[in-house]
Design a protein around this motif. Structure first.
Motif, mmCIF file in Angstrom:
data_model
loop_
_atom_site.group_PDB
_atom_site.id
_atom_site.type_symbol
_atom_site.label_atom_id
_atom_site.label_comp_id
_atom_site.label_asym_id
_atom_site.label_seq_id
_atom_site.Cartn_x
_atom_site.Cartn_y
_atom_site.Cartn_z
ATOM 1 N N LEU A 1 4.078 1.729 -13.057
ATOM 2 C CA LEU A 1 3.855 2.008 -11.641
ATOM 3 C C LEU A 1 5.169 2.310 -10.937
ATOM 4 O O LEU A 1 5.245 3.220 -10.088
ATOM 5 C CB LEU A 1 3.138 0.833 -10.974
ATOM 6 N N LEU A 2 6.207 1.563 -11.272
ATOM 7 C CA LEU A 2 7.519 1.813 -10.669
ATOM 8 C C LEU A 2 8.031 3.195 -11.058
ATOM 9 O O LEU A 2 8.562 3.934 -10.216
ATOM 10 C CB LEU A 2 8.506 0.729 -11.100
ATOM 11 N N GLN A 3 7.861 3.572 -12.323
ATOM 12 C CA GLN A 3 8.309 4.891 -12.768
ATOM 13 C C GLN A 3 7.577 5.999 -12.022
ATOM 14 O O GLN A 3 8.176 7.004 -11.629
ATOM 15 C CB GLN A 3 8.095 5.019 -14.284
ATOM 16 N N LEU A 4 6.267 5.804 -11.813
ATOM 17 C CA LEU A 4 5.500 6.783 -11.039
ATOM 18 C C LEU A 4 6.013 6.887 -9.608
ATOM 19 O O LEU A 4 6.177 7.983 -9.061
ATOM 20 C CB LEU A 4 4.020 6.406 -11.024
ATOM 21 N N ASN A 5 6.270 5.727 -9.005
ATOM 22 C CA ASN A 5 6.765 5.711 -7.623
ATOM 23 C C ASN A 5 8.090 6.452 -7.516
ATOM 24 O O ASN A 5 8.263 7.328 -6.647
ATOM 25 C CB ASN A 5 6.912 4.263 -7.150
ATOM 26 N N LEU A 6 9.009 6.121 -8.395
ATOM 27 C CA LEU A 6 10.342 6.725 -8.315
ATOM 28 C C LEU A 6 10.288 8.216 -8.631
ATOM 29 O O LEU A 6 11.023 9.012 -8.034
ATOM 30 C CB LEU A 6 11.290 6.000 -9.268
ATOM 31 N N ALA A 7 9.418 8.592 -9.559
ATOM 32 C CA ALA A 7 9.295 10.008 -9.900
ATOM 33 C C ALA A 7 8.766 10.808 -8.719
ATOM 34 O O ALA A 7 9.233 11.920 -8.429
ATOM 35 C CB ALA A 7 8.373 10.175 -11.110
ATOM 36 N N ARG A 8 7.810 10.255 -7.997
ATOM 37 C CA ARG A 8 7.258 10.968 -6.840
ATOM 38 C C ARG A 8 8.278 11.051 -5.709
ATOM 39 O O ARG A 8 8.368 12.065 -5.009
ATOM 40 C CB ARG A 8 5.975 10.300 -6.373
ATOM 41 N N CYS A 9 9.054 9.971 -5.529
ATOM 42 C CA CYS A 9 10.114 10.007 -4.510
ATOM 43 C C CYS A 9 11.129 11.098 -4.850
ATOM 44 O O CYS A 9 11.599 11.836 -3.980
ATOM 45 C CB CYS A 9 10.804 8.658 -4.416
ATOM 46 N N ALA A 10 11.469 11.190 -6.132
ATOM 47 C CA ALA A 10 12.437 12.203 -6.565
ATOM 48 C C ALA A 10 11.897 13.603 -6.349
ATOM 49 O O ALA A 10 12.638 14.525 -6.004
ATOM 50 C CB ALA A 10 12.781 11.988 -8.036
ATOM 51 N N SER A 11 10.583 13.776 -6.525
ATOM 52 C CA SER A 11 9.991 15.101 -6.355
ATOM 53 C C SER A 11 10.079 15.574 -4.913
ATOM 54 O O SER A 11 10.135 16.777 -4.648
ATOM 55 C CB SER A 11 8.536 15.102 -6.828
ATOM 56 N N TYR A 12 10.097 14.611 -3.954
ATOM 57 C CA TYR A 12 10.229 15.005 -2.546
ATOM 58 C C TYR A 12 11.575 15.692 -2.325
ATOM 59 O O TYR A 12 11.685 16.691 -1.609
ATOM 60 C CB TYR A 12 10.137 13.796 -1.618
ATOM 61 N N ILE A 13 12.614 15.102 -2.945
ATOM 62 C CA ILE A 13 13.975 15.630 -2.769
ATOM 63 C C ILE A 13 14.094 17.014 -3.395
ATOM 64 O O ILE A 13 14.693 17.940 -2.851
ATOM 65 C CB ILE A 13 15.004 14.661 -3.384
ATOM 66 N N GLU A 14 13.490 17.153 -4.591
ATOM 67 C CA GLU A 14 13.546 18.437 -5.283
ATOM 68 C C GLU A 14 12.804 19.515 -4.489
ATOM 69 O O GLU A 14 13.198 20.661 -4.441
ATOM 70 C CB GLU A 14 12.936 18.294 -6.680
ATOM 71 N N PHE B 1 0.824 -1.214 0.000
ATOM 72 C CA PHE B 1 0.000 0.000 0.000
ATOM 73 C C PHE B 1 0.857 1.263 0.000
ATOM 74 O O PHE B 1 0.649 2.166 -0.813
ATOM 75 C CB PHE B 1 -0.946 0.012 1.200
ATOM 76 N N GLU B 2 1.816 1.343 0.899
ATOM 77 C CA GLU B 2 2.558 2.595 1.058
ATOM 78 C C GLU B 2 3.413 2.928 -0.156
ATOM 79 O O GLU B 2 3.771 4.083 -0.360
ATOM 80 C CB GLU B 2 3.414 2.534 2.328
ATOM 81 N N THR B 3 3.752 1.939 -0.970
ATOM 82 C CA THR B 3 4.556 2.204 -2.163
ATOM 83 C C THR B 3 3.705 2.390 -3.419
ATOM 84 O O THR B 3 4.228 2.783 -4.463
ATOM 85 C CB THR B 3 5.531 1.043 -2.418
ATOM 86 N N PHE B 4 2.405 2.111 -3.326
ATOM 87 C CA PHE B 4 1.564 2.106 -4.528
ATOM 88 C C PHE B 4 1.243 3.536 -4.985
ATOM 89 O O PHE B 4 0.681 4.327 -4.224
ATOM 90 C CB PHE B 4 0.261 1.354 -4.260
ATOM 91 N N PRO B 5 1.566 3.885 -6.232
ATOM 92 C CA PRO B 5 1.283 5.232 -6.724
ATOM 93 C C PRO B 5 -0.157 5.336 -7.245
ATOM 94 O O PRO B 5 -0.477 4.810 -8.312
ATOM 95 C CB PRO B 5 2.297 5.409 -7.856
ATOM 96 N N PHE B 6 -1.019 5.992 -6.508
ATOM 97 C CA PHE B 6 -2.393 6.216 -6.949
ATOM 98 C C PHE B 6 -2.400 7.195 -8.133
ATOM 99 O O PHE B 6 -1.428 7.945 -8.346
ATOM 100 C CB PHE B 6 -3.211 6.817 -5.802
ATOM 101 N N PRO B 7 -3.455 7.226 -8.886
ATOM 102 C CA PRO B 7 -3.557 8.239 -9.955
ATOM 103 C C PRO B 7 -3.431 9.647 -9.377
ATOM 104 O O PRO B 7 -3.864 9.919 -8.243
ATOM 105 C CB PRO B 7 -4.954 8.000 -10.541
#
Length: 964
Positions: free
Chosen positions: A951-964, A818-824
């Motif tokens: 889904l993985l690309q979405l997850n990683l992109a959102r993680c990267a956005s936190y850092i930015e 759940f915690e890793t799943f990228p919702f729309p």
């Protein structure tokens, strides 16, 4: 040739072996109407005389006669020792492709020894006169034409199980008479070795059997006789008129026989009829350990892990790398031998042969210095199979040395090559016995004489201690070894504190802080220790067993670290296993600095990820790199863990609901309907639970008279036995009361739940008046949009990939699924965190979302609402049920089957529905998937790999956005 003609001819002969052997064999062929070797196989490829003759030295072949898949046959002159002939065949058996029969003969008798793998050996002796007996002659005929007819019925596994059970029952009887368990175990292991030693001839002339027979005649003297025998076996010497070898090895260092009754002696005497020389060490130790340890007694008849399963770790970690080294050395040796044979100068030839000998000696020394560590060795089955594999390889190298014309070496691989750590004292001592027996068996089965003085070399390398926490709370050191193998203990992360105690749990947290998550299973600490040994150069590789839950959740973090500092080069992701007598599903994981192409589930792959899935050269996708998304945290929770009999039947709860309390508060404050996983996947049971929340005092709790008294009677004494201090002290509170869950669902009238483990991943609505058990995962949302996204094929696939499993049943681990799943976008849990919801005309509920995402929220909610309505109507048809209000307002109605429909309603479960997959259900899910795909702006015909990659690309992109 008739039997009489054969007998008359060979009764008169005085010819020596070299003059008579081949003619004797050819006459046998004529007698049995079998072709001679030259007639049957002119090339000698599979049937010939003097197979394996070493041309360069002119030496004798590996066998006088050899027929592939049938026998190796060795002759001796009349009066010579046929045991020596058998030893020769045993030594060369690998070069003969391990024939099932080893036959030795002089001109007066023929002895057939069966050596079928996994069977108890048989022996058939035929004299010349026996050849007149058609049944005896048939034995020879089968040896030539159908050796399977000679396969023994009794298997070594069956014999071993029988021997372990009978001996363990004998030991249990001693314990029942009040003898100390440890004393019984020590005494039993000494007697076990006596039985084995007698059957292999180390105790001469059936000495142990005769001692027991005398003991039955003179019971008062038996303790003295046993003491004398065991004391003699330690240093060697005379026992009566019999010479006893020096055994030593520590096994007989302390001799304390227990008093035996006549019944004990009779049973012990009956054991001498079993063939103890043929027991299988790789399984005997496990079975015998269960019999000696009262805690494992109930598992005595349970299954054990078969040797082939263990070899899935021993082979890639221990043997395959060494075999690869040997193949390289062998290639060099062949080049040197070719150069030596071609050399015209004796000096040049000698130089090449010196290099040749150095290569062979170096490889043998490499094996002699190779060390295998099992830091959870149990009764030694991993160590035994590793030692056996090393000895087999050494034997192969020794045989190859002979073929190169070099002098035969004596094997030096021995118990010194294996190291162990084991906490259980029963198992630690038995591991030494297992290794001793295995070593002796191997030597005798391969034609070697035993090294003596002493026979049992000291095995001080199996240490009895804890492998992950020292007694003082510090981190233990593991001995340096080439490789690490083993089957560490399986204990779920949630059970560690309760079973191991607060102090041990605290030590684990302190020692492995930042290395192993506190919630990880116990086995993970062995993986981390092994990884550290590899990283610091104290080992090269490791192969360990874990429950298959290591692939996900907090457990997988140890595999993440392994993949960061080294690599997984061989793995079986989900295999059946037997652990402590119970059938489980495991992962077998080999990792370290061994340079070999990765193999997953017996197939070559490009890379093995931490979740034990494979990467390919076409798609670079490692979903284990997905990280928790901050918008998903504090939304999913595991239900409460009660740890005690807090649950009660509905009728009892309803009776209490109507009883007043001294302080005027109703029992409805602390009584709730209760649901577990079976209630969701199967039928709802009428079960309630006593729930005193998270912080009510014992004095306050006591004011709810009936519920409190029930816990006094049924829970308090049980809680007092647990190690966790908080669980003992607050015995009226659930062990894990989940304050985070209670805060998260406050204000909601319903929440989404799914079973922690389930064949099918579906979600249902649960009233917040109902308490969820730890077997349920609760999603603190009340809208159909979130419900629909979770039910889509996208989340279904992600949860299967990112979750773990219990056996073959998928497990929904919130941290990874759940915690890793990228919702729309716009429909994430963070976007819908407000309790503000809107009920549509259809009855579907959507969360308060931004206007640009409203259309998608509605489409998903409508499809999810329709799916849920259809399912509910199928589960509980209005024509079949009555809805009965509870005795106290606010609780959900009870669903009661009408009299004629109870049986039909019993079959209406969500598991059965999803097993059947009716068309209407498939269509409803497809409609939902289309709505969710539109929210992602994806096409609907994506394959599984593409979905996971996006889904993985979405997850990683959102993680990267936190850092930015």
């Amino acid at each position: 040739m008739t039997p009489d003609e054969f007998i008359i001819k060979w009764q008169r002969t005085t010819l020596k072996e070299s003059s008579a052997a081949q003619e004797h064999f050819c006459d046998l062929c004529q007698l049995l109407d079998e072709l001679t070797p030259a007639a049957a196989d002119p090339t000698g490829a599979v049937y010939c005389f003097e197979h394996g003759t070493i041309k360069t030295t002119g030496g004798k072949g590996w066998a006088d006669v050899w027929k592939d898949g049938h026998f190796g046959w060795e002759y001796k002159s009349a009066g010579k020792n046929l045991d020596q002939a058998l030893k020769r065949l045993q030594f060369y058996a690998p070069a003969l492709n391990h024939p099932p029969l080893l036959i030795v003969s002089d001109m007066a008798q023929i002895i057939i020894h069966t050596v079928f793998t996994g069977t108890v050996p048989d022996q058939y002796t035929l004299t010349l006169n026996d050849l007149r007996d058609p049944s005896k002659l048939q034995l020879l005929k089968w040896a030539f034409s159908d050796p399977e007819k000679l396969r023994p019925i009794d298997t070594t596994a069956a014999l071993t199980e029988r021997a372990a059970r009978q001996f363990s029952e004998w030991a249990a009887a001693l314990r029942q008479r009040g003898h100390d368990s440890a004393a019984v175990a020590h005494f039993s292991q000494k007697l076990l070795f006596c039985l084995f030693a007698q059957d292999i001839g180390l105790l001469p002339n059936q000495l142990f059997t005769r001692l027991l027979e005398n003991g039955l005649k003179y019971p008062a003297q038996v303790e003295q006789m046993l003491t004398s025998l065991l004391n003699t076996m330690a240093p060697g010497g005379l026992f009566g008129s019999e010479a006893i070898d020096w055994f030593n090895g520590g096994l007989f260092a302390e001799v304390q026989p227990l008093p035996l009754e006549t019944a004990d002696l009779k049973t012990l005497h009956s054991f001498t009829k079993l063939n103890w020389s043929a027991i299988e060490p790789s399984i005997f130790g496990t079975l015998f350990e269960r019999g000696l340890d009262p805690k494992q007694r109930a598992q005595l008849g349970a299954h054990y892990t078969d040797p082939n399963s263990i070899m899935r770790l021993v082979a890639p970690v221990v043997l395959m790398p060494l075999r690869k080294e040997w193949q390289s050395v062998q290639k060099e040796m062949l080049q040197l031998k070719t150069a030596a044979d071609a050399a015209k100068s004796p000096a040049v030839r000698d130089k090449q042969l010196t290099k040749l000998r150095a290569l062979l000696t170096g490889m043998l020394e490499r094996l002699n210095q190779f060390h295998v560590l099992d830091p959870a060795c149990g009764s030694g089955n991993f160590l035994f199979l590793a030692l056996k594999g090393l000895k087999d390889l050494e034997h192969e190298i020794i045989l190859a040395g002979e073929q190169f014309g070099l002098m035969r070496a004596f094997p030096t691989v021995s118990p010194h090559n294996v190291l162990g750590i084991e906490k259980n004292h029963y198992a630690a001592e038995l591991a030494r016995v297992t290794v001793w027996i295995g070593e002796i068996q191997w030597m005798l089965q391969h034609g070697f004489s035993l090294s003596k003085n002493p026979i049992l070399k000291p095995i001080n390398i199996i240490e009895q201690r804890d492998a992950v926490v020292n007694a003082d709370g510090s981190e233990p050191e593991w001995p340096t070894a080439d490789v690490i193998i083993g089957n560490p203990p399986f204990l779920g992360g949630s059970k560690k504190r309760g079973l191991l105690g607060d102090d041990y749990f605290a030590a684990l947290e302190t020692i492995y802080d930042g290395r192993v998550p506190a919630g990880a299973d116990l086995v993970c600490y062995w993986f981390e220790k092994a990884r550290t040994q590899i990283e610091t150069g104290k080992a090269r590789a490791a192969g360990l067993v874990s429950t298959n839950s290591i692939r996900g959740g907090s457990n997988r973090k140890v595999l993440d670290q392994i993949c960061q500092t080294t690599r997984i080069f061989n793995a079986w992701s989900d295999e059946p296993w037997v652990n402590d007598g119970a059938a489980v599903r495991v992962s077998l994981i080999s990792f370290g600095e061994i340079k070999t192409p990765p193999v997953l589930n017996d197939e070559r792959v490009a890379v093995i990820y931490a979740d034990l899935t494979a990467g390919s050269s076409e798609i670079k996708m490692d979903v284990t790199t997905a990280k928790p998304l901050k918008e998903n945290v504090r939304v999913s929770f595991q239900g409460t863990k009660k740890y005690g009999a807090f649950d009660i039947c509905g009728d009892l709860a309803r009776s209490w609901l109507q009883i007043p309390n001294p302080h005027g508060h109703p029992n409805s404050d602390v009584l709730k309907p209760w649901r577990n996983g079976k209630d969701i996947t199967g039928h709802v049971s009428d079960t309630w639970i006593i729930d005193f929340g998270i912080d009510i005092s014992e004095i306050q709790a006591s004011l709810y008279e009936m519920p409190f008294q029930y816990l006094l009677d049924h829970v308090k004494s049980y809680r007092e036995t647990v190690r966790r201090e908080k669980t003992r002290r607050k015995w009226w509170i659930h062990e894990e009361a989940r304050p985070g869950l209670r805060r998260a669902i406050k204000g909601y009238f319903r929440v989404i739940v799914t079973s922690l483990t389930a064949k099918h991943r579906f979600f249902v609505w649960l009233s917040t008046q109902i308490l969820a058990d730890q077997a349920l995962i609760v999603i603190s949302r009340a809208d159909d949009t979130t419900f629909g996204i979770l039910h889509s094929c996208f989340h279904q696939l992600w949860s299967l990939k990112m979750g773990t499993s219990l056996g073959t049943t998928p497990r929904y681990t919130p941290t990874t699924t759940f915690e890793t799943f990228p919702f729309p976008i716009g429909l994430t849990p963070a976007d819908t965190a407000s309790h503000a919801i809107e009920t549509l005309e259809s009855g579907a509920i959507i969360p308060s979302v931004a206007s640009e995402y409203r259309a998608h929220a509605i489409a998903i909610a409508e499809a999810a609402h329709q799916l849920n309505q259809l399912r509910n109507h199928w589960l509980n048809p209005p024509e079949w049920i009555d809805r009965v209000p509870e005795v106290v307002a606010g609780y959900p109605d009870r669903i009661i089957a009408k009299p004629d429909y109870a049986a039909q309603l019993k079959q209406r479960t969500l598991t059965n529905l999803y097993n059947q997959q009716p068309a209407w259900l498939v269509n409803a899910h497809q409609q939902l998937d289309q709505a969710v795909a539109a929210a992602y702006a994806w096409e609907t015909e994506l394959n599984e790999a593409a979905i996971l990659q996006r889904l993985l690309q979405l997850n990683l992109a959102r993680c990267a956005s936190y850092i930015e």
